[in-house]
Design an enzyme around this catalytic site. Structure first.
Site, PDB file in Angstrom:
ATOM      1  N   TYR A   1      36.881 -47.666 -16.740  1.00  0.00           N
ATOM      2  CA  TYR A   1      38.173 -47.508 -16.063  1.00  0.00           C
ATOM      3  C   TYR A   1      38.678 -48.863 -15.587  1.00  0.00           C
ATOM      4  CZ  TYR A   1      41.537 -46.180 -12.436  1.00  0.00           C
ATOM      5  OH  TYR A   1      42.657 -46.065 -11.658  1.00  0.00           O
TER       6      TYR A   1
ATOM      7  N   SER B   1      45.327 -50.300 -10.590  1.00  0.00           N
ATOM      8  CA  SER B   1      44.265 -49.999  -9.618  1.00  0.00           C
ATOM      9  C   SER B   1      43.696 -51.302  -9.086  1.00  0.00           C
ATOM     10  CB  SER B   1      43.149 -49.203 -10.292  1.00  0.00           C
ATOM     11  OG  SER B   1      42.007 -49.098  -9.446  1.00  0.00           O
TER      12      SER B   1
END
Length: 253
Positions: A155, A141
């Site tokens: 995250y 990501s």
């Protein structure tokens, strides 16, 4: 085991029942043999039916369990006698500020976003070493480069961990097997159910600005399969953003 391996490459895609995984399966259905892995068996079967290829294998498995990941490798080799590409695509978000994180929050992010990928890399590596070639693609990501969303703190941390783990695995393995590649693909916001499925809820990814479709990300992953680049962003300007972030951190106050 089949005596004659298929001529088309065999790719395993985890998290294949929806989102980026399903889009990638659709993109590769006519060029690769597919092994589609997710927890939702019915969704996998429905996707395989839509793709219409008789050579698609679906496996209901929880890739946060090491033994189930190992079963995927064994089943794939039993069915096709080859395994060429492994895409670690399972991931989960979280909505919680860093000051509020609990042990359970951290454990969940590490189990889903890091350990599932580690299990995949370790499970497939003996076969890749045996044949001297292979390709693992870990879906990371942009938040693993630039931690710009505080509510996604754990995250982001898990994706930073995944990035470092991938780079170290690549360096270790390529000392003896240079044709085994470990690639990172870093999307930004993708219009999937990621936001709705985040731990503790969160904003719908479909409503956030500067988003991409799952199909756009799948196209980038397909390109990485072809060119085997080590580290790829899914939109122009993202690499420059990451470099700019690091430069800003290094400036004198």
């Amino acid at each position: 085991m089949s005596s004659t391996p298929p001529s088309r490459p065999v790719v395993v895609i985890t998290g294949a029942s929806s989102g980026i995984g399903a889009a990638l399966a659709t993109r590769l259905a006519h060029t690769h043999h597919l092994v589609l892995v997710a927890r939702r068996a019915e969704a996998l079967r429905a996707l395989a039916g839509q793709l219409g290829s008789p050579d698609i294998v679906t496996m209901a498995a929880d890739v946060t369990v090491r033994s189930e990941v190992e079963d995927v490798v064994e089943t794939t080799l039993s069915r096709f006698s080859r395994l060429d590409i492994w895409v670690n695509n399972v991931g989960r978000g979280i909505t919680r500020a860093p000051s509020q994180l609990t042990d359970a929050d951290i454990d969940d992010m590490m189990q889903v976003n890091v350990k599932s990928a580690l299990y995949g890399m370790q499970a497939v590596l003996p076969h890749f070493r045996l044949v001297g070639r292979g390709h693992v693609i870990n879906v990371s990501s942009m938040l693993g480069r630039v931690p710009m969303a505080t509510f996604r703190s754990a995250y982001s941390a898990s994706k930073h961990f995944l990035n470092a783990l991938t780079a170290n695995m690549r360096a270790e393995v390529q000392e003896t097997h240079p044709d085994i590649q470990f690639s990172l693909v870093s999307p930004g916001v993708v219009r999937t159910e990621f936001g709705r499925n985040a731990l503790h809820g969160g904003p719908d990814s479909h409503t956030l600005p500067n988003s991409q479709s799952a199909e756009e990300v799948a196209e980038v992953i397909a390109q990485v399969i072809a060119d085997r680049r080590a580290d790829v962003y899914t939109r122009s300007g993202m690499a420059e953003m990451a470099v700019g972030y690091l430069r800003e951190l290094g400036r004198d106050p």
